[in-house]
Design an enzyme around this catalytic site. Structure first.
Site, PDB file in Angstrom:
ATOM      1  N   HIS A 119       8.973 -22.494 -69.804  1.00 23.89           N
ATOM      2  CA  HIS A 119       7.937 -23.175 -70.927  1.00 23.89           C
ATOM      3  C   HIS A 119       6.697 -23.560 -70.060  1.00 23.89           C
ATOM      4  O   HIS A 119       7.341 -24.149 -69.110  1.00 23.89           O
ATOM      5  CB  HIS A 119       8.507 -24.035 -71.952  1.00 23.89           C
ATOM      6  CG  HIS A 119       7.660 -24.593 -73.026  1.00 23.89           C
ATOM      7  ND1 HIS A 119       6.666 -25.319 -72.801  1.00 23.89           N
ATOM      8  CD2 HIS A 119       7.927 -24.281 -74.296  1.00 23.89           C
ATOM      9  CE1 HIS A 119       5.993 -25.471 -74.119  1.00 23.89           C
ATOM     10  NE2 HIS A 119       6.771 -24.757 -74.783  1.00 23.89           N
ATOM     11  N   ASP A 196      15.718 -28.092 -68.224  1.00 26.27           N
ATOM     12  CA  ASP A 196      14.665 -28.169 -69.356  1.00 26.27           C
ATOM     13  C   ASP A 196      15.874 -27.696 -70.627  1.00 26.27           C
ATOM     14  O   ASP A 196      16.281 -26.480 -70.859  1.00 26.27           O
ATOM     15  CB  ASP A 196      13.792 -27.294 -69.645  1.00 26.27           C
ATOM     16  CG  ASP A 196      13.011 -27.159 -70.865  1.00 26.27           C
ATOM     17  OD1 ASP A 196      13.387 -28.041 -71.724  1.00 26.27           O
ATOM     18  OD2 ASP A 196      11.981 -26.653 -70.904  1.00 26.27           O
ATOM     19  N   GLN A 199      15.575 -26.181 -75.580  1.00 26.75           N
ATOM     20  CA  GLN A 199      16.309 -25.187 -76.495  1.00 26.75           C
ATOM     21  C   GLN A 199      17.806 -24.926 -76.386  1.00 26.75           C
ATOM     22  O   GLN A 199      18.375 -24.100 -77.444  1.00 26.75           O
ATOM     23  CB  GLN A 199      15.666 -23.833 -76.276  1.00 26.75           C
ATOM     24  CG  GLN A 199      14.051 -23.916 -76.248  1.00 26.75           C
ATOM     25  CD  GLN A 199      13.521 -23.691 -77.688  1.00 26.75           C
ATOM     26  OE1 GLN A 199      14.079 -23.325 -78.787  1.00 26.75           O
ATOM     27  NE2 GLN A 199      12.175 -24.024 -77.596  1.00 26.75           N
ATOM     28  N   LYS A 222      13.552 -30.775 -81.978  1.00 25.94           N
ATOM     29  CA  LYS A 222      14.422 -29.641 -81.910  1.00 25.94           C
ATOM     30  C   LYS A 222      15.738 -29.654 -82.427  1.00 25.94           C
ATOM     31  O   LYS A 222      16.430 -28.716 -82.446  1.00 25.94           O
ATOM     32  CB  LYS A 222      14.090 -28.730 -80.806  1.00 25.94           C
ATOM     33  CG  LYS A 222      12.598 -28.414 -80.451  1.00 25.94           C
ATOM     34  CD  LYS A 222      12.632 -27.464 -79.298  1.00 25.94           C
ATOM     35  CE  LYS A 222      11.030 -27.376 -78.489  1.00 25.94           C
ATOM     36  NZ  LYS A 222      10.120 -26.640 -79.343  1.00 25.94           N
ATOM     37  N   CYS A 363       3.884 -20.541 -75.341  1.00 25.69           N
ATOM     38  CA  CYS A 363       3.586 -21.494 -74.373  1.00 25.69           C
ATOM     39  C   CYS A 363       4.543 -20.863 -73.297  1.00 25.69           C
ATOM     40  O   CYS A 363       5.259 -21.606 -72.231  1.00 25.69           O
ATOM     41  CB  CYS A 363       4.220 -22.890 -74.289  1.00 25.69           C
ATOM     42  SG  CYS A 363       3.325 -23.515 -75.914  1.00 25.69           S
TER      43      CYS A 363
HETATM   44  N1  ALA Z   1       8.425 -25.346 -77.538  1.00 28.61           N
HETATM   45  C1  ALA Z   1       8.094 -24.960 -79.032  1.00 28.61           C
HETATM   46  C2  ALA Z   1       8.396 -23.560 -78.937  1.00 28.61           C
HETATM   47  O1  ALA Z   1       8.768 -22.668 -78.070  1.00 28.61           O
HETATM   48  C3  ALA Z   1       6.935 -25.542 -79.621  1.00 28.61           C
HETATM   49  O2  ALA Z   1       7.858 -22.958 -80.047  1.00 28.61           O
END
Ligand code: ALA
Length: 408
Positions: A119, A196, A199, A222, A363
């Protein structure tokens, strides 16, 4: 019937005239009522500026904030509460490491290894360090199925590598990266590792001690918590030697006209009035996640992922990126395109049926270039989604080309 749906008020409401089919969970998750209530209760009964007041309410706010820190500590298996720094989000956590570790401790000629699926939040801060310090950036590239091979990891992490910054899970492909291998290779080379976890932590456990990771970043929003609260985990011995990132507020010890000394961890990295309500919300989100259980989350998502991939494979003119053959080492994030239709048009047409997906570069522009696309549509699952959600999505997707005058 998904037993958790009832806990999410927004999923009971209608987005348009249709029921909301929320498939943009990688962007942000919806919030259970218990989290909404915990934040409300904090502002109703405990709100004051923590650390600064000697009166009872301020002490209560401080306690709630520190209890939340302890909840996070236990959740990710850190050694000590002082290793948990509250930030605004994963992006701020990653910037903190870039500014307070990358700038002071990396030197000209050093190398940083990233991956092409980062990202921008785990890429642009390192570009800043590279430019300021004359550091070289190297990139891991995935194979055709979206995974990093051992050979690629061993080739890109060398004795010159001083820092490795990678995502645990790709926000575009859903790939779960082999972070144990990456951390092991990096540590053998003497490099520190920044993970990171934005996710990953919504979907499977993070144990920083088992992984022996040096820094880990994630966002609350998230993982069912409010926006505006995030975490940086860092090993104490690293955080202790790092200078502050942002300055002012209670992150000081003594301040003179020309100089200042700084507070102990974790306050050293928490400038200004903190987001206590957000931290309280995050602690409640953790309790909710623990109640549901990661086993349930993974089982539900994995079934839905297989069901969605199967459904997509039957629709002509749809290209799915990343690993379509297996749900192993894979989270419920699916990027796809429809022939001849811009992803923004696909997302707009899906919205007509109440289906919320993200479209764009997510992103992750370098990954888009690697995949040879400008943009994709992205569907991302969470444990409150249902097969009915997927059926509505698939039926809607089948209509997209027809809307624009193309044959099926
Ligand atoms: N980082 C978030 C996405 O992947 C906003 O949508």
């Amino acid at each position: 019937m998904n037993p958790y749906l009832i806990d999410f008020p927004i999923l009971q409401e209608k987005a348009t005239e249709k029921r909301l089919v929320y498939l943009d969970n990688a962007a942000t998750t919806q919030k259970p009522l218990s989290v909404i209530k915990a934040v409300e209760e904090y502002y109703r009964a405990s709100n004051a500026n923590p650390y600064r007041g000697l009166y009872q309410l301020s002490v209560k706010a401080t306690q709630e904030y520190e209890n939340a820190r302890h909840t996070v500590n236990e959740f990710i298996g850190a050694e000590d509460d002082s290793e948990i720094i509250f930030t605004r989000n994963a992006t701020e956590s990653l910037n903190l490491v870039a500014y307070s570790y990358g700038l002071p401790f990396l030197q000209k000629g050093d190398e940083i290894t990233l991956s092409v699926m980062e990202h921008h939040s785990n890429l642009v801060p390192w570009q800043m360090v590279a430019k300021a310090k004359g550091v070289k950036l190297n990139f891991l590239y995935p194979d055709a199925t979206g995974h990093f091979t051992d050979e690629e990891i061993e080739k890109k992490i060398t004795q010159n590598t001083k820092l490795v910054a990678v995502t645990y899970v790709s926000n575009v492909l859903g790939t779960v990266n082999p972070v144990a291998k990456i951390i092991d290779t990096a540590h053998s080379a003497g490099a520190v590792v920044v993970l990171d976890c934005a996710q990953s932590i919504p979907h499977f456990p993070l144990n920083v001690k088992d992984l022996d990771v040096d820094f880990a970043a994630f966002s609350g929003h998230k993982m069912l918590a409010p926006m505006g609260i995030g975490v940086l985990y860092g090993k104490k011995m690293l955080l202790e030697k790092m200078p502050p990132f942002l300055t002012g507020g209670e992150m000081i010890e003594y301040v003179y006209e020309q100089d200042a000394t700084f507070a102990q961890l974790p306050q050293k990295f928490e400038a200004g009035t903190p987001n206590v309500g957000g931290a309280v919300g995050m602690a409640e989100a953790i309790r909710y996640l623990q109640k549901v259980g990661y086993d349930t989350i993974q089982k539900t998502e994995s079934e839905l992922l297989a069901y969605t991939l199967q459904g997509l494979s039957g629709i002509p003119h749809v290209t799915v990126y990343g690993d379509t053959a297996s749900t192993r080492n894979r989270c419920g994030v699916i990027s796809f395109n429809v022939d001849d239709v811009h992803p923004h048009d696909v997302a707009t047409i899906l919205n007509e049926d109440g289906v919320a997906v993200r479209a764009g570069h997510h992103c992750a522009q370098p990954l888009m270039r690697f995949l040879n696309v400008n943009a994709t549509c992205r569907l991302s699952l969470y444990f409150y989604n249902t097969k009915e959600d997927i059926d509505i999505f698939l039926e809607s997707l089948k209509k997209v080309r027809g809307w624009l005058g193309y044959g099926a």
